[in-house]
Scaffold this motif. Structure first.
Motif, PDB file in Angstrom:
ATOM      1  N   TRP A 115       0.812  -1.221   0.000  1.00  0.00           N
ATOM      2  CA  TRP A 115       0.000   0.000   0.000  1.00  0.00           C
ATOM      3  C   TRP A 115       0.841   1.264   0.000  1.00  0.00           C
ATOM      4  N   ARG A 116       2.005   1.223   0.610  1.00  0.00           N
ATOM      5  CA  ARG A 116       2.825   2.431   0.732  1.00  0.00           C
ATOM      6  C   ARG A 116       3.328   2.907  -0.627  1.00  0.00           C
ATOM      7  N   TRP A 117       3.308   1.997  -1.605  1.00  0.00           N
ATOM      8  CA  TRP A 117       3.714   2.348  -2.980  1.00  0.00           C
ATOM      9  C   TRP A 117       2.662   1.827  -3.961  1.00  0.00           C
ATOM     10  N   LEU A 118       1.401   1.946  -3.556  1.00  0.00           N
ATOM     11  CA  LEU A 118       0.304   1.339  -4.300  1.00  0.00           C
ATOM     12  C   LEU A 118       0.250   1.798  -5.753  1.00  0.00           C
ATOM     13  N   ASN A 119       0.372   3.103  -5.967  1.00  0.00           N
ATOM     14  CA  ASN A 119       0.182   3.633  -7.318  1.00  0.00           C
ATOM     15  C   ASN A 119       1.340   3.318  -8.260  1.00  0.00           C
ATOM     16  N   ARG A 120       2.397   2.758  -7.717  1.00  0.00           N
ATOM     17  CA  ARG A 120       3.486   2.252  -8.554  1.00  0.00           C
ATOM     18  C   ARG A 120       3.075   0.954  -9.246  1.00  0.00           C
ATOM     19  N   ASP A 121       2.177   0.209  -8.601  1.00  0.00           N
ATOM     20  CA  ASP A 121       1.851  -1.147  -9.059  1.00  0.00           C
ATOM     21  C   ASP A 121       0.463  -1.296  -9.670  1.00  0.00           C
ATOM     22  N   ILE A 122      -0.352  -0.254  -9.579  1.00  0.00           N
ATOM     23  CA  ILE A 122      -1.671  -0.310 -10.199  1.00  0.00           C
ATOM     24  C   ILE A 122      -1.744   0.725 -11.304  1.00  0.00           C
ATOM     25  N   TYR A 123      -2.768   0.624 -12.131  1.00  0.00           N
ATOM     26  CA  TYR A 123      -2.896   1.526 -13.284  1.00  0.00           C
ATOM     27  C   TYR A 123      -4.270   2.183 -13.271  1.00  0.00           C
ATOM     28  N   GLY A 124      -4.292   3.454 -13.631  1.00  0.00           N
ATOM     29  CA  GLY A 124      -5.554   4.158 -13.740  1.00  0.00           C
ATOM     30  C   GLY A 124      -6.097   4.600 -12.396  1.00  0.00           C
ATOM     31  N   ARG A 125      -7.332   5.101 -12.434  1.00  0.00           N
ATOM     32  CA  ARG A 125      -8.005   5.571 -11.236  1.00  0.00           C
ATOM     33  C   ARG A 125      -9.297   4.796 -11.056  1.00  0.00           C
ATOM     34  N   TYR A 126      -9.785   4.776  -9.821  1.00  0.00           N
ATOM     35  CA  TYR A 126     -10.921   3.935  -9.462  1.00  0.00           C
ATOM     36  C   TYR A 126     -12.028   4.771  -8.821  1.00  0.00           C
ATOM     37  N   GLU A 151      -1.999   7.083  -0.613  1.00  0.00           N
ATOM     38  CA  GLU A 151      -1.988   6.277  -1.833  1.00  0.00           C
ATOM     39  C   GLU A 151      -3.412   5.870  -2.215  1.00  0.00           C
ATOM     40  N   PHE A 152      -4.229   5.511  -1.228  1.00  0.00           N
ATOM     41  CA  PHE A 152      -5.637   5.181  -1.509  1.00  0.00           C
ATOM     42  C   PHE A 152      -6.335   6.403  -2.112  1.00  0.00           C
ATOM     43  N   TYR A 153      -6.097   7.564  -1.498  1.00  0.00           N
ATOM     44  CA  TYR A 153      -6.711   8.816  -1.965  1.00  0.00           C
ATOM     45  C   TYR A 153      -6.321   9.098  -3.408  1.00  0.00           C
ATOM     46  N   SER A 154      -5.041   8.936  -3.703  1.00  0.00           N
ATOM     47  CA  SER A 154      -4.535   9.209  -5.046  1.00  0.00           C
ATOM     48  C   SER A 154      -5.085   8.242  -6.085  1.00  0.00           C
ATOM     49  N   ALA A 155      -5.384   7.010  -5.655  1.00  0.00           N
ATOM     50  CA  ALA A 155      -5.887   5.995  -6.586  1.00  0.00           C
ATOM     51  C   ALA A 155      -7.341   6.238  -6.976  1.00  0.00           C
ATOM     52  N   LEU A 156      -8.016   7.154  -6.271  1.00  0.00           N
ATOM     53  CA  LEU A 156      -9.435   7.395  -6.501  1.00  0.00           C
ATOM     54  C   LEU A 156      -9.684   8.504  -7.511  1.00  0.00           C
ATOM     55  N   ASN A 157     -10.773   8.365  -8.239  1.00  0.00           N
ATOM     56  CA  ASN A 157     -11.280   9.476  -9.033  1.00  0.00           C
ATOM     57  C   ASN A 157     -11.697  10.622  -8.115  1.00  0.00           C
ATOM     58  N   HIS A 158     -11.959  11.784  -8.703  1.00  0.00           N
ATOM     59  CA  HIS A 158     -12.211  12.986  -7.890  1.00  0.00           C
ATOM     60  C   HIS A 158     -13.425  12.845  -6.977  1.00  0.00           C
ATOM     61  N   ASP A 159     -14.390  12.000  -7.346  1.00  0.00           N
ATOM     62  CA  ASP A 159     -15.576  11.811  -6.508  1.00  0.00           C
ATOM     63  C   ASP A 159     -15.631  10.387  -5.959  1.00  0.00           C
ATOM     64  N   LYS A 262     -14.113  11.247  -1.133  1.00  0.00           N
ATOM     65  CA  LYS A 262     -13.011  12.115  -1.579  1.00  0.00           C
ATOM     66  C   LYS A 262     -13.505  13.448  -2.103  1.00  0.00           C
ATOM     67  N   HIS A 263     -14.734  13.506  -2.611  1.00  0.00           N
ATOM     68  CA  HIS A 263     -15.155  14.674  -3.386  1.00  0.00           C
ATOM     69  C   HIS A 263     -14.888  15.988  -2.651  1.00  0.00           C
ATOM     70  N   TYR A 264     -14.496  16.969  -3.423  1.00  0.00           N
ATOM     71  CA  TYR A 264     -14.111  18.267  -2.885  1.00  0.00           C
ATOM     72  C   TYR A 264     -15.343  19.125  -2.641  1.00  0.00           C
ATOM     73  N   GLU A 265     -15.417  19.690  -1.425  1.00  0.00           N
ATOM     74  CA  GLU A 265     -16.517  20.587  -1.092  1.00  0.00           C
ATOM     75  C   GLU A 265     -15.945  21.987  -0.886  1.00  0.00           C
ATOM     76  N   GLU A 266     -16.365  22.903  -1.704  1.00  0.00           N
ATOM     77  CA  GLU A 266     -15.868  24.263  -1.576  1.00  0.00           C
ATOM     78  C   GLU A 266     -16.370  24.903  -0.302  1.00  0.00           C
TER      79      GLU A 266
END
Length: 270
Positions: A115-126, A151-159, A262-266
């Motif tokens: 998990w600490r290097w998750l986005n090195r080993d997976i592709y795309g966003r979820y 890493e979990f946060y980064s692997a996610l789409n914006h919402d 994750k979705h951003y709330e202004e």
């Protein structure tokens, strides 16, 4: 480590408090018994469609199961129509998961990942990341926990949404251990209980009908601490359920399930 070796925690097992322990804890002989511990049919009945409904309510389609284990939740989600990629740090667990899925008529897409290097080993966003089975508790270092959540946060789409569960360690630390085994470890004649608990370690013992015994060293995460870390890495709205219920007394649930959006709330300006 050889897949056939027995667990080895050394002469002072309660001093083994490192994140990398998990690599040697899930030996093949333990993994081969893991489904006896879970009992897929009983677990499916007890959970119902909780996770499926949470994901459908958010319109999720592509799901990353980062703690696939022997594949229970990955298979449930595949059969519910989700596009699932299954990851785990243990090659023994992934091999078992792939075989379990194959026996049910599915070809599971698997990847071994830390998990600490998750986005090195997976592709795309979820659309969703799920981290279930009390797996986050394997991280002993706060920097590791923050890194994994980031890493979990980064692997996610914006919402996207993260669903992460944990034992109710608050109750164990403050009131002692008790468990109904209604929801998670549903297997018959399997004993699961802590052998040692302090603020920095929960060492659980697993006894099986054939008299074999295994252990896991885990960090006793408090609920408020996990929620704070989630917020600090960027998750805004976090709902925490106790044994799949919205309302509960804090000491009663065996498990907490955190659903973090994750979705951003202004911010509203006046």
């Amino acid at each position: 480590m050889s897949a056939t070796m027995q667990q080895d925690f050394g002469d002072q097992p309660i001093e083994r408090r490192e994140t990398d322990n998990y690599r040697s804890e899930y030996v093949k002989s333990f993994v081969d018994k893991w489904d006896d511990l879970i009992d897929w049919d009983s677990r499916a009945r007890s959970e119902g469609d909780f996770f499926i409904q949470v994901l459908k309510d958010r319109g999720a389609r592509r799901v990353l199961d980062v703690a696939a284990g022997t594949g229970f939740h990955s298979v449930q989600l595949i059969e519910a129509g989700f596009d699932v990629v299954s990851a785990d740090g243990s090659p023994e667990m992934l091999a078992k998961a792939f075989e379990n899925a194959r026996r049910r008529g599915h070809i599971m897409r698997t990847t071994q990942a830390d998990w600490r290097w998750l986005n090195r080993d997976i592709y795309g966003r979820y659309d969703a990341v799920v981290c279930l089975g009390n797996s986050f508790t394997h991280l002993f270092n706060e920097n590791d926990r923050r890194k994994a959540l980031a890493e979990f946060y980064s692997a996610l789409n914006h919402d996207g949404v993260l669903i992460l569960d944990q034992r109710n360690y608050d109750a164990i630390l403050d009131h002692g251990y008790s468990s109904s085994h209604t929801y998670y470890y549903c297997g018959d004649n399997v004993s699961v209980a802590p052998e040692h608990v302090d603020e920095g370690l929960a060492r659980f013992e697993y006894r099986f009908p054939d008299k074999s015994t295994y252990h896991l060293n885990m960090f006793p995460l408090r609920k408020a601490y996990v929620r704070r870390l989630m917020r600090e890495v960027g998750f805004q709205n976090i709902d925490t359920y106790g044994d799949f219920k919205e309302t509960y007394r804090e000491h009663e649930p065996d498990f907490f399930i955190h659903v973090a959006d994750k979705h951003y709330e202004e911010a509203i300006t006046r």
